[in-house]
Design a protein around this motif. Structure first.
Motif, PDB file in Angstrom:
ATOM      1  N   ALA A 149       9.912 -14.706  -4.847  1.00 31.82           N
ATOM      2  CA  ALA A 149      11.298 -14.397  -5.202  1.00 31.82           C
ATOM      3  C   ALA A 149      11.766 -13.110  -4.528  1.00 31.82           C
ATOM      4  O   ALA A 149      10.981 -12.194  -4.286  1.00 31.82           O
ATOM      5  N   HIS A 150      13.034 -13.081  -4.248  1.00 32.14           N
ATOM      6  CA  HIS A 150      13.678 -11.905  -3.663  1.00 32.14           C
ATOM      7  C   HIS A 150      13.958 -10.900  -4.781  1.00 32.14           C
ATOM      8  O   HIS A 150      14.394 -11.281  -5.867  1.00 32.14           O
ATOM      9  N   VAL A 151      13.709  -9.623  -4.505  1.00 32.36           N
ATOM     10  CA  VAL A 151      13.909  -8.576  -5.506  1.00 32.36           C
ATOM     11  C   VAL A 151      15.056  -7.670  -5.075  1.00 32.36           C
ATOM     12  O   VAL A 151      15.110  -7.213  -3.933  1.00 32.36           O
ATOM     13  N   ALA A 152      15.961  -7.432  -6.015  1.00 35.60           N
ATOM     14  CA  ALA A 152      17.085  -6.511  -5.809  1.00 35.60           C
ATOM     15  C   ALA A 152      17.089  -5.521  -6.967  1.00 35.60           C
ATOM     16  O   ALA A 152      16.445  -5.752  -7.992  1.00 35.60           O
ATOM     17  N   LEU A 153      17.789  -4.434  -6.802  1.00 31.30           N
ATOM     18  CA  LEU A 153      17.876  -3.416  -7.844  1.00 31.30           C
ATOM     19  C   LEU A 153      19.318  -3.358  -8.351  1.00 31.30           C
ATOM     20  O   LEU A 153      20.250  -3.112  -7.569  1.00 31.30           O
ATOM     21  N   SER A 163      16.361  -9.276 -21.828  1.00 31.37           N
ATOM     22  CA  SER A 163      16.954 -10.364 -22.610  1.00 31.37           C
ATOM     23  C   SER A 163      18.351 -10.007 -23.107  1.00 31.37           C
ATOM     24  O   SER A 163      19.010 -10.801 -23.760  1.00 31.37           O
ATOM     25  N   ASP A 164      18.781  -8.790 -22.778  1.00 32.49           N
ATOM     26  CA  ASP A 164      20.115  -8.358 -23.173  1.00 32.49           C
ATOM     27  C   ASP A 164      20.936  -8.083 -21.910  1.00 32.49           C
ATOM     28  O   ASP A 164      20.617  -8.575 -20.840  1.00 32.49           O
ATOM     29  N   GLU A 165      21.950  -7.286 -22.021  1.00 35.80           N
ATOM     30  CA  GLU A 165      22.800  -6.957 -20.885  1.00 35.80           C
ATOM     31  C   GLU A 165      22.025  -6.169 -19.831  1.00 35.80           C
ATOM     32  O   GLU A 165      21.220  -5.294 -20.149  1.00 35.80           O
ATOM     33  N   LEU A 166      22.300  -6.476 -18.565  1.00 34.49           N
ATOM     34  CA  LEU A 166      21.655  -5.744 -17.475  1.00 34.49           C
ATOM     35  C   LEU A 166      22.056  -4.278 -17.518  1.00 34.49           C
ATOM     36  O   LEU A 166      23.183  -3.940 -17.879  1.00 34.49           O
ATOM     37  N   ARG A 167      21.114  -3.417 -17.113  1.00 38.01           N
ATOM     38  CA  ARG A 167      21.352  -1.974 -17.028  1.00 38.01           C
ATOM     39  C   ARG A 167      21.003  -1.488 -15.631  1.00 38.01           C
ATOM     40  O   ARG A 167      20.163  -2.081 -14.947  1.00 38.01           O
ATOM     41  N   PRO A 168      21.599  -0.376 -15.202  1.00 39.93           N
ATOM     42  CA  PRO A 168      21.219   0.171 -13.906  1.00 39.93           C
ATOM     43  C   PRO A 168      19.705   0.367 -13.817  1.00 39.93           C
ATOM     44  O   PRO A 168      19.065   0.761 -14.785  1.00 39.93           O
ATOM     45  N   LEU A 169      19.185   0.031 -12.650  1.00 40.85           N
ATOM     46  CA  LEU A 169      17.775   0.124 -12.279  1.00 40.85           C
ATOM     47  C   LEU A 169      16.921  -1.021 -12.814  1.00 40.85           C
ATOM     48  O   LEU A 169      15.704  -0.990 -12.699  1.00 40.85           O
ATOM     49  N   ASP A 170      17.544  -2.074 -13.352  1.00 44.52           N
ATOM     50  CA  ASP A 170      16.798  -3.292 -13.657  1.00 44.52           C
ATOM     51  C   ASP A 170      16.465  -3.979 -12.338  1.00 44.52           C
ATOM     52  O   ASP A 170      17.262  -3.958 -11.385  1.00 44.52           O
ATOM     53  N   LEU A 171      15.300  -4.592 -12.277  1.00 46.72           N
ATOM     54  CA  LEU A 171      14.869  -5.348 -11.112  1.00 46.72           C
ATOM     55  C   LEU A 171      15.311  -6.797 -11.279  1.00 46.72           C
ATOM     56  O   LEU A 171      15.019  -7.422 -12.300  1.00 46.72           O
ATOM     57  N   LEU A 172      16.006  -7.330 -10.290  1.00 49.40           N
ATOM     58  CA  LEU A 172      16.525  -8.693 -10.338  1.00 49.40           C
ATOM     59  C   LEU A 172      15.718  -9.586  -9.410  1.00 49.40           C
ATOM     60  O   LEU A 172      15.423  -9.188  -8.282  1.00 49.40           O
ATOM     61  N   ALA A 214      15.507 -10.906 -14.877  1.00 49.37           N
ATOM     62  CA  ALA A 214      15.471  -9.458 -14.632  1.00 49.37           C
ATOM     63  C   ALA A 214      14.326  -8.832 -15.401  1.00 49.37           C
ATOM     64  O   ALA A 214      13.976  -9.276 -16.491  1.00 49.37           O
ATOM     65  N   LYS A 215      13.766  -7.794 -14.806  1.00 52.51           N
ATOM     66  CA  LYS A 215      12.709  -7.020 -15.435  1.00 52.51           C
ATOM     67  C   LYS A 215      13.165  -5.567 -15.510  1.00 52.51           C
ATOM     68  O   LYS A 215      13.853  -5.071 -14.625  1.00 52.51           O
ATOM     69  N   ARG A 216      12.768  -4.909 -16.585  1.00 51.98           N
ATOM     70  CA  ARG A 216      13.126  -3.503 -16.799  1.00 51.98           C
ATOM     71  C   ARG A 216      11.845  -2.700 -16.960  1.00 51.98           C
ATOM     72  O   ARG A 216      10.927  -3.112 -17.663  1.00 51.98           O
ATOM     73  N   LEU A 217      11.812  -1.560 -16.303  1.00 48.80           N
ATOM     74  CA  LEU A 217      10.672  -0.673 -16.506  1.00 48.80           C
ATOM     75  C   LEU A 217      10.642  -0.263 -17.978  1.00 48.80           C
ATOM     76  O   LEU A 217      11.676   0.050 -18.562  1.00 48.80           O
TER      77      LEU A 217
END
Length: 144
Positions: free
Chosen positions: A93-97, A73-82, A134-137
Motif C-alpha cells: 500500500a501507498h503511504v501518505a501523511l 477509528s475516529d476523525e483523521l488528525r494531522p500526522l495520521d498515516l494513510l 489510517a494509522k496513528r502513532l
C-alpha cells in the motif's frame, strides 16, 4: 491539538526529495530516506521532523502493528498515516501523511516529487482507489 500542518511548516529539503525509481517494493526491509526515497520513509522522515519516531515499517507491517500505532477509528488528525492501494490489501500500500483540512502529503513514483493532494485526488487514481485505512502513532493519541 494542531488543526493542520501547512506546506510552509515543511522544510525546503523535503520538497527537493525525489522518489527512487529503482526502489524495490518487494524488499523485506525499508532502506533509509537517503538510500532509497519512497512513500513510507518519506512519511516517517516527516514524522521525525515533527518530533515523532516510528519504526520503519513496510506497509503491511504498519497496518498490522499495534505497539507503536493504532487504527484510526475516529476523525483523521494531522500526522495520521494513510494507506491507499488498488485493493483492501495493505501489502504494498501507498503511504501518505495527513496534514489536516482534507489534505495529505506524499512521495510517489508517478509524481516523483512530493505533492499535497486532497483525499479525493488519491481515490481518482487506480493505484490509490481503495483507502485501506489510517494509522496513528500512539504518542499522538491524545493530540499534538
Amino acid at each position: 491539538m494542531m488543526k493542520t500542518v501547512s506546506a510552509d511548516m515543511i522544510p525546503d529539503h523535503f520538497w527537493r526529495i525525489r522518489y527512487d525509481q529503482k526502489h524495490d517494493r518487494d524488499s523485506p526491509t525499508l532502506p533509509s530516506l537517503s538510500e532509497s526515497p519512497n512513500c513510507q520513509n518519506f512519511a516517517y522522515a516527516l514524522l521525525k521532523h515533527f518530533g515523532f519516531e516510528v519504526y520503519p515499517f513496510r506497509s503491511s507491517n504498519l497496518w498490522e502493528d499495534t505497539t507503536e500505532t493504532c487504527l484510526v477509528s475516529d476523525e483523521l488528525r494531522p500526522l495520521d498515516l494513510l494507506l491507499f492501494n488498488r485493493t483492501e490489501n495493505a501489502w504494498g500500500a501507498h503511504v501518505a501523511l495527513y496534514l489536516g483540512d482534507d489534505q495529505a502529503i506524499h512521495l510517489s513514483k508517478k509524481q516523483s516529487a512530493p505533492v499535497i493532494w486532497s483525499f479525493a485526488q488519491f481515490l481518482e487514481l487506480p493505484e490509490y482507489r481503495t483507502f485501506v485505512g489510517a494509522k496513528r502513532l500512539r504518542h499522538l493519541g491524545v493530540g499534538l
